[in-house]
Structure formats: C-alpha cells, structure tokens
Design a protein around this motif. Structure first.
Motif, PDB file in Angstrom:
ATOM      1  N   TYR A   2       0.844  -1.194   0.000  1.00 51.35           N
ATOM      2  CA  TYR A   2       0.000   0.000   0.000  1.00 51.35           C
ATOM      3  C   TYR A   2       0.880   1.245   0.000  1.00 51.35           C
ATOM      4  O   TYR A   2       2.012   1.217   0.479  1.00 51.35           O
ATOM      5  CB  TYR A   2      -0.924   0.014   1.214  1.00 51.35           C
ATOM      6  CG  TYR A   2      -1.879  -1.149   1.213  1.00 51.35           C
ATOM      7  CD1 TYR A   2      -3.070  -1.071   0.516  1.00 51.35           C
ATOM      8  CD2 TYR A   2      -1.582  -2.324   1.884  1.00 51.35           C
ATOM      9  CE1 TYR A   2      -3.949  -2.139   0.498  1.00 51.35           C
ATOM     10  CE2 TYR A   2      -2.452  -3.391   1.870  1.00 51.35           C
ATOM     11  CZ  TYR A   2      -3.634  -3.298   1.174  1.00 51.35           C
ATOM     12  OH  TYR A   2      -4.498  -4.348   1.152  1.00 51.35           O
ATOM     13  N   LYS A  19      -3.584   0.905  -3.362  1.00 48.51           N
ATOM     14  CA  LYS A  19      -3.101  -0.474  -3.367  1.00 48.51           C
ATOM     15  C   LYS A  19      -2.236  -0.616  -4.609  1.00 48.51           C
ATOM     16  O   LYS A  19      -2.714  -0.436  -5.734  1.00 48.51           O
ATOM     17  CB  LYS A  19      -4.259  -1.467  -3.402  1.00 48.51           C
ATOM     18  CG  LYS A  19      -3.804  -2.898  -3.354  1.00 48.51           C
ATOM     19  CD  LYS A  19      -4.974  -3.850  -3.313  1.00 48.51           C
ATOM     20  CE  LYS A  19      -4.478  -5.278  -3.257  1.00 48.51           C
ATOM     21  NZ  LYS A  19      -5.583  -6.221  -3.287  1.00 48.51           N
ATOM     22  N   LEU A  28      -7.876   3.159  -2.986  1.00 44.83           N
ATOM     23  CA  LEU A  28      -8.808   2.595  -2.014  1.00 44.83           C
ATOM     24  C   LEU A  28      -9.700   3.673  -1.411  1.00 44.83           C
ATOM     25  O   LEU A  28     -10.784   3.375  -0.930  1.00 44.83           O
ATOM     26  CB  LEU A  28      -8.046   1.868  -0.909  1.00 44.83           C
ATOM     27  CG  LEU A  28      -7.231   0.661  -1.366  1.00 44.83           C
ATOM     28  CD1 LEU A  28      -6.465   0.079  -0.191  1.00 44.83           C
ATOM     29  CD2 LEU A  28      -8.123  -0.386  -1.998  1.00 44.83           C
ATOM     30  N   THR A  70     -16.239   4.652   1.713  1.00 44.67           N
ATOM     31  CA  THR A  70     -15.875   3.310   1.254  1.00 44.67           C
ATOM     32  C   THR A  70     -15.864   2.392   2.472  1.00 44.67           C
ATOM     33  O   THR A  70     -16.158   2.812   3.584  1.00 44.67           O
ATOM     34  CB  THR A  70     -14.474   3.311   0.600  1.00 44.67           C
ATOM     35  OG1 THR A  70     -13.499   3.559   1.616  1.00 44.67           O
ATOM     36  CG2 THR A  70     -14.361   4.353  -0.499  1.00 44.67           C
ATOM     37  N   HIS A  72     -13.121   1.213   3.599  1.00 44.73           N
ATOM     38  CA  HIS A  72     -11.743   1.306   4.082  1.00 44.73           C
ATOM     39  C   HIS A  72     -11.581   2.414   5.117  1.00 44.73           C
ATOM     40  O   HIS A  72     -12.203   3.464   5.013  1.00 44.73           O
ATOM     41  CB  HIS A  72     -10.786   1.555   2.910  1.00 44.73           C
ATOM     42  CG  HIS A  72     -10.888   0.530   1.842  1.00 44.73           C
ATOM     43  ND1 HIS A  72     -10.424  -0.751   1.997  1.00 44.73           N
ATOM     44  CD2 HIS A  72     -11.428   0.584   0.605  1.00 44.73           C
ATOM     45  CE1 HIS A  72     -10.657  -1.440   0.903  1.00 44.73           C
ATOM     46  NE2 HIS A  72     -11.273  -0.649   0.041  1.00 44.73           N
ATOM     47  N   GLU A  73     -10.726   2.146   6.099  1.00 45.56           N
ATOM     48  CA  GLU A  73     -10.385   3.138   7.115  1.00 45.56           C
ATOM     49  C   GLU A  73      -8.869   3.191   7.239  1.00 45.56           C
ATOM     50  O   GLU A  73      -8.165   2.242   6.879  1.00 45.56           O
ATOM     51  CB  GLU A  73     -10.975   2.754   8.476  1.00 45.56           C
ATOM     52  CG  GLU A  73     -12.473   2.810   8.522  1.00 45.56           C
ATOM     53  CD  GLU A  73     -13.009   2.476   9.908  1.00 45.56           C
ATOM     54  OE1 GLU A  73     -12.363   1.682  10.636  1.00 45.56           O
ATOM     55  OE2 GLU A  73     -14.053   3.011  10.267  1.00 45.56           O
TER      56      GLU A  73
END
Length: 84
Positions: A2, A19, A28, A70, A72-73
C-alpha cells in the motif's frame, strides 16, 4: 503493498490510500482534513480511525471535502507539533 500520498494546500490536506499492483494501482479511498480541525500537541497520541471516501468535493479547483464512504479506514495521528 500500500502507498499513502498526501497533498496539501493552504486550507488542508488530502490523503490518498493506494493499493499498489504489478500491472496497475487502485485507489482505495481519499480523505480531506481541513487545517482548522487539526489541534496542537506536545506528544504523539493514540490516533483515530478515519473512514476513506471515494469522491472529492470541489468548488472550482478548491477542495471542500470528500463524500461517499468506502469500506476502508486508515489510522492517523494528526497534530501540529508544539516546540519543546
């Protein structure tokens, strides 16, 4: 793997989480943090989890924020460092 990219202007900064791929990279999510919301501190803190978004809100060329969360965090500890 990442990669985190940070871009700043006079009002805040935008964080992008990517990513990295063998043939291509995929984003992301993004996060806008206004400088007015960042506090001063003398030491690191525990950080906070921030939800990433898929869209950037702009007014002309000026970033106003982000929207559309999203899944994602990202864990960030954000502060202005005070002199010792």
């Amino acid at each position: 793997m990442y990669e985190v990219e940070i871009h700043a202007d006079g009002k805040g900064f935008i964080i992008e989480l990517w990513k990295k791929g063998l043939l291509w990279d995929s984003i992301l999510g993004v996060l806008w943090i206004p400088l007015a919301t960042v506090e001063y501190a003398t030491d690191e803190g525990p950080g906070s989890w921030w939800r990433l978004h898929s869209e950037v809100i702009k007014n002309g060329s000026e970033i106003q924020g982000t929207k559309t969360p999203t899944s994602h965090e990202i864990l960030l500890d954000i502060y202005f460092a005070l002199p010792f």
